[in-house]
Design a protein around this motif. Structure first.
Motif, PDB file in Angstrom:
ATOM      1  N   SER A 277      -3.654  12.426  16.477  1.00  0.00           N
ATOM      2  CA  SER A 277      -4.579  13.501  16.864  1.00  0.00           C
ATOM      3  C   SER A 277      -4.073  14.861  16.403  1.00  0.00           C
ATOM      4  CB  SER A 277      -4.767  13.519  18.391  1.00  0.00           C
ATOM      5  OG  SER A 277      -5.332  12.325  18.835  1.00  0.00           O
ATOM      6  N   VAL A 278      -2.765  15.081  16.532  1.00  0.00           N
ATOM      7  CA  VAL A 278      -2.201  16.367  16.088  1.00  0.00           C
ATOM      8  C   VAL A 278      -2.311  16.488  14.571  1.00  0.00           C
ATOM      9  CG1 VAL A 278      -0.182  17.863  16.082  1.00  0.00           C
ATOM     10  CG2 VAL A 278      -0.652  16.465  18.092  1.00  0.00           C
ATOM     11  N   LEU A 279      -2.023  15.406  13.857  1.00  0.00           N
ATOM     12  CA  LEU A 279      -2.168  15.430  12.393  1.00  0.00           C
ATOM     13  C   LEU A 279      -3.611  15.721  11.994  1.00  0.00           C
ATOM     14  CD1 LEU A 279       0.011  12.361  11.293  1.00  0.00           C
ATOM     15  CD2 LEU A 279       0.493  14.772  10.822  1.00  0.00           C
ATOM     16  N   GLU A 280      -4.565  15.082  12.687  1.00  0.00           N
ATOM     17  CA  GLU A 280      -5.982  15.336  12.393  1.00  0.00           C
ATOM     18  C   GLU A 280      -6.323  16.805  12.633  1.00  0.00           C
ATOM     19  OE1 GLU A 280      -7.902  10.958  13.503  1.00  0.00           O
ATOM     20  OE2 GLU A 280      -7.851  12.544  15.017  1.00  0.00           O
ATOM     21  N   ALA A 281      -5.846  17.336  13.755  1.00  0.00           N
ATOM     22  CA  ALA A 281      -6.128  18.740  14.080  1.00  0.00           C
ATOM     23  C   ALA A 281      -5.560  19.668  13.010  1.00  0.00           C
ATOM     24  CB  ALA A 281      -5.546  19.082  15.449  1.00  0.00           C
ATOM     25  N   MET A 282      -4.333  19.408  12.593  1.00  0.00           N
ATOM     26  CA  MET A 282      -3.698  20.251  11.568  1.00  0.00           C
ATOM     27  C   MET A 282      -4.441  20.153  10.242  1.00  0.00           C
ATOM     28  SD  MET A 282       0.290  19.478  12.551  1.00  0.00           S
ATOM     29  CE  MET A 282       1.040  20.439  11.227  1.00  0.00           C
ATOM     30  N   ALA A 283      -4.907  18.942   9.906  1.00  0.00           N
ATOM     31  CA  ALA A 283      -5.653  18.763   8.655  1.00  0.00           C
ATOM     32  C   ALA A 283      -6.962  19.547   8.669  1.00  0.00           C
ATOM     33  CB  ALA A 283      -5.929  17.281   8.422  1.00  0.00           C
ATOM     34  N   HIS A 284      -7.519  19.752   9.857  1.00  0.00           N
ATOM     35  CA  HIS A 284      -8.737  20.542  10.008  1.00  0.00           C
ATOM     36  C   HIS A 284      -8.432  22.032  10.178  1.00  0.00           C
ATOM     37  CE1 HIS A 284     -12.114  17.669  10.265  1.00  0.00           C
ATOM     38  NE2 HIS A 284     -11.244  16.822  10.778  1.00  0.00           N
ATOM     39  N   GLY A 285      -7.162  22.418  10.037  1.00  0.00           N
ATOM     40  CA  GLY A 285      -6.804  23.826  10.120  1.00  0.00           C
ATOM     41  C   GLY A 285      -6.648  24.370  11.520  1.00  0.00           C
ATOM     42  N   CYS A 286      -6.478  23.485  12.506  1.00  0.00           N
ATOM     43  CA  CYS A 286      -6.212  23.955  13.875  1.00  0.00           C
ATOM     44  C   CYS A 286      -4.731  24.338  14.013  1.00  0.00           C
ATOM     45  CB  CYS A 286      -6.517  22.869  14.895  1.00  0.00           C
ATOM     46  SG  CYS A 286      -8.226  22.313  14.914  1.00  0.00           S
ATOM     47  N   VAL A 287      -4.471  25.241  14.938  1.00  0.00           N
ATOM     48  CA  VAL A 287      -3.090  25.599  15.287  1.00  0.00           C
ATOM     49  C   VAL A 287      -2.719  24.819  16.546  1.00  0.00           C
ATOM     50  CG1 VAL A 287      -1.513  27.461  15.899  1.00  0.00           C
ATOM     51  CG2 VAL A 287      -3.423  27.916  14.336  1.00  0.00           C
ATOM     52  N   PRO A 288      -1.721  23.908  16.465  1.00  0.00           N
ATOM     53  CA  PRO A 288      -1.405  23.090  17.626  1.00  0.00           C
ATOM     54  C   PRO A 288      -0.515  23.803  18.649  1.00  0.00           C
ATOM     55  CG  PRO A 288      -0.242  22.283  15.684  1.00  0.00           C
ATOM     56  CD  PRO A 288      -1.021  23.487  15.254  1.00  0.00           C
ATOM     57  N   LEU A 289      -0.814  23.585  19.918  1.00  0.00           N
ATOM     58  CA  LEU A 289       0.008  24.020  21.044  1.00  0.00           C
ATOM     59  C   LEU A 289       0.545  22.739  21.672  1.00  0.00           C
ATOM     60  CD1 LEU A 289      -2.536  26.572  22.615  1.00  0.00           C
ATOM     61  CD2 LEU A 289      -0.853  27.000  20.801  1.00  0.00           C
ATOM     62  N   LEU A 290       1.851  22.494  21.537  1.00  0.00           N
ATOM     63  CA  LEU A 290       2.423  21.182  21.843  1.00  0.00           C
ATOM     64  C   LEU A 290       3.551  21.266  22.863  1.00  0.00           C
ATOM     65  CD1 LEU A 290       2.711  19.787  18.184  1.00  0.00           C
ATOM     66  CD2 LEU A 290       0.764  19.613  19.745  1.00  0.00           C
TER      67      LEU A 290
END
Length: 358
Positions: A277-290
């Protein structure tokens, strides 16, 4: 090695999981593929493999252990595998499906070797539940000729538990998504399960801080789980009902549209390996808060591609000083270089061929 089409490989896992389906799609053009599912099979699996190459056990396995119903299926599994006569049994989730593969191999004296893919809690949680679980995990790892891990941290735990050879690569994306939506600056997205291990309450707490500092902030909570009603009640009690949407489980297309519009992706589990899910978010240009976990640091560095969330107090301030538009490009490029699945599957199969007697 099997004749006519290279390796004969049997996937053993949960055929209702999209993750196992992704493995099947990647392997199908390259091997003679068969599959055993502890449950049933997704419709796409049925299109991918004819009935004769699939065995559904229709049990309801508990991924925390206690899989008596699964072990009762061993005679059926052993007989089916003996007839299939594969080169490799590829077990996904080691403590349930890995032990099934090992028991079948031993009981029916199969020539197949075992490759095991760890999924996270089977290595990071289950062995620490007690001596019997630890023994089983160690036994399965020793029986695998090769294993895969999606994080360096988990690979180290596997070696400590007795794994012989561990290949480490992310359970990455099949392709980079298209970029076709405008980002909403303070739109947050969360899609991990609404279960205690994923700490969705902490996600709501974090968003409450963000919304207090940025009134235009919104949060979309996808997925489902046992905590959903409690979380919805808490959101209402805090007066956040107009800012937080619970949308339930989404198909891939709907999920992609949420990633595409969101600037921030929130994932704060208490235990995790590298999350798809984090990889998908990053691929869509999201900034992850982890959350502060070794695998999360592997994904975003020391806050180079997002934020590791310790204290919630300073979270809105830390978010406000980031250049989210710049990070969107950085994260997408990083996934393109490090997070695609295809090249790693090819490397994995090359290794299986090297280990297969001719």
């Amino acid at each position: 090695m099997s004749l006519g089409g290279g390796l004969k490989l049997v996937l053993i896992g949960d055929g209702e999981s999209p993750h196992l389906l992704k493995w099947a799609r990647a392997l199908k053009p390259r091997v003679q593929l068969h599959a055993i599912s502890s449950r049933g099979f997704l419709p796409e699996f049925q299109q991918l493999l004819p009935d004769a190459q699939r065995l559904a056990l229709n049990t309801a396995p508990d991924h925390g252990g206690g899989n008596v119903a699964l072990i009762k299926q061993l005679p059926k599994v052993g007989a089916w595998l003996a007839e299939t006569d594969a080169d490799w049994l590829h077990a996904h989730y080691l403590t349930s499906h890995g032990s099934l593969a090992w028991a079948a191999r031993m009981g029916w004296r199969l020539r197949a070797q075992i490759a095991g893919s760890a999924w996270g809690s089977d290595i990071l949680v289950t062995p620490y539940r007690g001596g019997a679980w630890r023994w089983m995990t160690k036994k399965v790892l020793r029986e695998c000729a090769v294993t895969t891990s999606d994080s360096i941290h988990m690979a180290e735990r596997m070696r400590e538990l007795g794994a012989k050879e561990v290949m480490t690569f992310p359970f990455g994306l099949e392709a980079l998504p298209k970029q076709n939506a405008k980002k909403q600056p303070w739109l947050c997205f969360a899609n991990r399960g609404l279960e205690p291990i994923y700490r969705p309450q902490l996600v709501i707490d974090a968003f409450a801080r963000i919304a207090a500092a940025q009134p235009e902030a919104r949060l979309v909570v996808a997925n489902d789980g046992s905590l959903r009603q409690t979380l919805e009640a808490d959101v209402a009690a805090r007066g956040l009902a107009g800012k937080v949407s619970f949308v339930g489980r989404l198909d891939a297309q709907a999920q992609a549209s949420h990633y595409a519009r969101s600037t921030w992706f929130i994932s704060l589990p208490e235990s995790d390996s590298v999350s798809v899910s984090v990889l998908e978010a990053m691929a869509h240009g999201c900034v992850p808060l982890l959350s502060e976990l070794p695998a999360n640091r592997e994904l975003i560095g020391d806050s180079a591609r997002g934020l590791i969330v310790g204290s919630l107090d300073d979270l809105p301030t830390r978010m406000a000083i980031l250049d989210a538009a710049k990070l969107a490009v950085v994260n997408r490029d990083w996934v393109a270089a490090n997070g695609l699945f295809e090249p790693h599957v090819q490397r994995f199969l090359t290794r299986l061929k090297e280990l297969t007697p001719t």
